[in-house]
Scaffold this active site. Structure first.
Site, PDB file in Angstrom:
ATOM      1  N   LYS A 228      27.879  24.508   7.207  1.00 17.99           N
ATOM      2  CA  LYS A 228      26.700  23.710   6.822  1.00 17.99           C
ATOM      3  C   LYS A 228      25.461  24.604   6.819  1.00 17.99           C
ATOM      4  CE  LYS A 228      24.036  19.698   8.460  1.00 17.99           C
ATOM      5  NZ  LYS A 228      22.864  20.192   9.186  1.00 17.99           N
ATOM      6  N   SER A 250      22.686  22.488   2.440  1.00 15.63           N
ATOM      7  CA  SER A 250      21.693  21.871   3.328  1.00 15.63           C
ATOM      8  C   SER A 250      20.600  22.867   3.663  1.00 15.63           C
ATOM      9  CB  SER A 250      22.394  21.427   4.624  1.00 15.63           C
ATOM     10  OG  SER A 250      21.454  20.927   5.561  1.00 15.63           O
ATOM     11  N   HIS A 252      18.747  21.816   6.236  1.00 14.76           N
ATOM     12  CA  HIS A 252      18.491  21.188   7.539  1.00 14.76           C
ATOM     13  C   HIS A 252      17.417  20.106   7.417  1.00 14.76           C
ATOM     14  CE1 HIS A 252      20.048  22.352  11.623  1.00 14.76           C
ATOM     15  NE2 HIS A 252      19.241  21.367  11.958  1.00 14.76           N
ATOM     16  N   ASP A 283      23.211  17.484   1.663  1.00 15.04           N
ATOM     17  CA  ASP A 283      22.286  16.561   2.330  1.00 15.04           C
ATOM     18  C   ASP A 283      20.861  17.011   2.067  1.00 15.04           C
ATOM     19  OD1 ASP A 283      21.353  18.476   4.242  1.00 15.04           O
ATOM     20  OD2 ASP A 283      22.806  17.851   5.746  1.00 15.04           O
ATOM     21  N   ARG A 287      18.057   8.825   0.276  1.00 15.51           N
ATOM     22  CA  ARG A 287      17.633   7.530   0.811  1.00 15.51           C
ATOM     23  C   ARG A 287      18.177   6.365   0.000  1.00 15.51           C
ATOM     24  NH1 ARG A 287      16.455  11.000   4.020  1.00 15.51           N
ATOM     25  NH2 ARG A 287      14.364  11.735   4.532  1.00 15.51           N
ATOM     26  N   GLY A 306      20.980  11.941   6.822  1.00 14.64           N
ATOM     27  CA  GLY A 306      20.478  12.358   8.132  1.00 14.64           C
ATOM     28  C   GLY A 306      19.509  11.348   8.719  1.00 14.64           C
TER      29      GLY A 306
HETATM   30  C1  LIG Z   1      16.284  14.580  14.332  1.00 15.69           C
HETATM   31  C2  LIG Z   1      17.242  15.482  13.630  1.00 15.69           C
HETATM   32  C3  LIG Z   1      18.110  16.272  14.365  1.00 15.69           C
HETATM   33  C4  LIG Z   1      19.026  17.114  13.718  1.00 15.69           C
HETATM   34  N1  LIG Z   1      19.916  17.826  14.470  1.00 15.69           N
HETATM   35  C5  LIG Z   1      20.864  18.568  13.843  1.00 15.69           C
HETATM   36  C6  LIG Z   1      21.857  19.243  14.594  1.00 15.69           C
HETATM   37  O1  LIG Z   1      21.908  19.174  15.814  1.00 15.69           O
HETATM   38  N2  LIG Z   1      22.776  19.983  13.915  1.00 15.69           N
HETATM   39  C7  LIG Z   1      22.761  20.083  12.538  1.00 15.69           C
HETATM   40  O2  LIG Z   1      23.603  20.761  11.966  1.00 15.69           O
HETATM   41  N3  LIG Z   1      21.823  19.446  11.817  1.00 15.69           N
HETATM   42  C8  LIG Z   1      20.889  18.681  12.428  1.00 15.69           C
HETATM   43  N4  LIG Z   1      19.959  18.019  11.675  1.00 15.69           N
HETATM   44  C9  LIG Z   1      19.970  18.164  10.209  1.00 15.69           C
HETATM   45  C10 LIG Z   1      20.838  17.086   9.542  1.00 15.69           C
HETATM   46  O3  LIG Z   1      22.210  17.306   9.775  1.00 15.69           O
HETATM   47  C11 LIG Z   1      20.652  17.087   8.023  1.00 15.69           C
HETATM   48  O4  LIG Z   1      20.868  18.377   7.526  1.00 15.69           O
HETATM   49  C12 LIG Z   1      19.285  16.575   7.565  1.00 15.69           C
HETATM   50  O5  LIG Z   1      18.799  15.567   8.414  1.00 15.69           O
HETATM   51  C13 LIG Z   1      19.396  16.028   6.155  1.00 15.69           C
HETATM   52  O6  LIG Z   1      18.171  15.623   5.659  1.00 15.69           O
HETATM   53  P1  LIG Z   1      17.657  14.091   5.710  1.00 15.69           P
HETATM   54  O7  LIG Z   1      17.298  13.808   7.131  1.00 15.69           O
HETATM   55  O8  LIG Z   1      16.490  14.109   4.820  1.00 15.69           O
HETATM   56  O9  LIG Z   1      18.784  13.205   5.226  1.00 15.69           O
HETATM   57  C14 LIG Z   1      19.046  17.175  12.309  1.00 15.69           C
HETATM   58  C15 LIG Z   1      18.175  16.375  11.574  1.00 15.69           C
HETATM   59  C16 LIG Z   1      17.279  15.525  12.204  1.00 15.69           C
HETATM   60  C17 LIG Z   1      16.375  14.659  11.376  1.00 15.69           C
END
Ligand SMILES: Cc1cc2nc3c(=O)[nH]c(=O)nc-3n(C[C@H](O)[C@H](O)[C@H](O)COP(=O)(O)O)c2cc1C
Length: 357
Positions: A228, A250, A252, A283, A287, A306
């Site tokens: 990822k 992604s 993130h 990702d 929405r 996410g």
């Molecule tokens: C509060 C929060 C914590 C996150 N923690 C992690 C994590 O621990 N590991 C990870 O791979 N991605 C983490 N992510 C990223 C999500 O897996 C994802 O890539 C992202 O939220 C996608 O975008 P979106 O929130 O706009 O859907 C986190 C995202 C948020 C919002």
């Protein structure tokens, strides 16, 4: 406060979630890196992709089902891994898993889940993967991977991005009174280290990664291994060559390097580079059902959500997660029907027109 049945779209859950949380916890979820350009761009990108209307098919005749790495899905949707889900609701990750399972959606549990994996595993029965951040010590890495797999993770998702992160929104909160700043106590900004990556605001745990690490941990992973955090065709090809079973495009959710492109913009070139050899999930900013249709038309195998399901969790607990997912599923079906596509196989690039800048 409106009731669960009155909410019309995923966006409607966000203000209720916000009202239920402290500013500090809400901002941890909402923030992006630095100027939050990539955070905004992930959303803006959907405005640069038009959907093309065709003679429709009745929504009930649409079949949005698919299969990703042995998991049969009614809709091509996963829950993206995210930490601190207890910020949203006391049931935390266990509540997310319950709501996701009730909506037929597999969940990717974060390595740093706020509820121990043993308790999450007891909460529901749906398919579940575990996300894993590289741990340099291979013995410790093996122990963590074994723990995840013993408790039902059918695949491991190795997150390779977010090398540095500076969340100015949170710093402003502290400085502008959004949350109290008791001197040296709980809530105080930790002092910045004077040595190592931390002195530049970067995470000291993440500056040693190499592709070889995937080979090192492969023997510890019994099922599928996904990577990822891919945003270039070049890295996607490396993953294929290294025998990775799937990738998640992604950035993130805009929480890493600011001014990275949106994931929707880079998705087509990554899909082209992978040439169908492994699934390409994506990702970032998803929405609405129509957002998902755009990514699927550009070649994604499935989409991970996410923040959106976290809004569901924060607003109404597990029932909110379920309802939010059902709304997105219903929108997805309606958008497929209007683009005249009965199956995901028929949803190709002719269903969209891209106007990326
Ligand atoms: C509060 C929060 C914590 C996150 N923690 C992690 C994590 O621990 N590991 C990870 O791979 N991605 C983490 N992510 C990223 C999500 O897996 C994802 O890539 C992202 O939220 C996608 O975008 P979106 O929130 O706009 O859907 C986190 C995202 C948020 C919002």
């Amino acid at each position: 406060m409106p009731g669960l049945d009155e909410l019309l779209s995923a966006f409607d859950f966000e203000p209720i979630c916000f009202a239920n949380m402290t500013q500090r916890n809400y901002d941890y979820m909402a923030h992006g890196g630095d100027s939050e350009f990539t955070l905004r761009r992930n959303r803006e990108a959907f405005e640069w992709v038009d959907l093309i209307e065709r003679p429709g098919v009745p929504p009930e005749a649409v079949d949005p089902s698919t299969e990703v790495l042995g998991i049969k899905l009614a809709y091509p949707i996963f829950i993206a891994p995210s930490t601190r889900q207890r910020d949203c609701h006391p049931d935390g990750d266990a509540g997310m898993y319950q709501g996701a399972t009730a909506a037929g959606t597999p969940m990717i549990l974060a390595s740093g889940s706020s509820i121990p994996i043993q308790r999450v595993a007891e909460a529901a029965t749906g398919p579940r993967w575990s996300q894993f951040y590289p741990i340099e010590n291979l013995t410790t890495a093996r122990e963590q991977l074994e723990l995840f797999q013993t408790h039902g993770a059918r695949a491991i998702v190795v997150t390779v991005d977010q090398q540095a992160s500076n969340y100015e929104r949170d710093l402003h909160d502290r400085n502008l009174g959004g949350s109290p700043r008791p001197a040296g106590g709980r809530g105080a900004a930790p002092p910045r280290p004077t040595r190592g990556p931390g002195q530049y605001g970067a995470d000291p745990r993440r500056f040693w990664y190499s592709w070889k690490y995937l080979d090192d941990i492969r023997p510890f992973v019994k099922g599928h291994l996904l990577v990822k955090g891919i945003v270039t065709a070049e890295d996607a090809k490396i993953c294929v060559e290294r025998g990775v079973d799937g990738i998640i495009v992604s950035n993130h959710g805009g929480r890493g390097l600011d001014y990275e492109p949106s994931t929707l913009e880079v998705l087509p070139e990554i899909v082209d580079a992978v040439r169908g050899k492994i699934p390409v999930l994506v990702d970032g900013g998803f929405r609405r059902g129509s957002d998902l249709v755009k990514a699927m038309a550009l070649g994604a195998s499935a989409v991970c959500l996410g923040r959106a399901p976290r809004w569901g969790l924060g607003a109404f607990g597990p029932a909110g997660v379920q309802r939010l997912l059902e709304i997105v599923q219903s929108e997805f079906r309606a958008a497929m029907a209007t683009t005249g596509r009965r199956t995901l196989a028929a949803l190709d690039r002719t269903a969209v027109r891209t106007n990326f800048p």
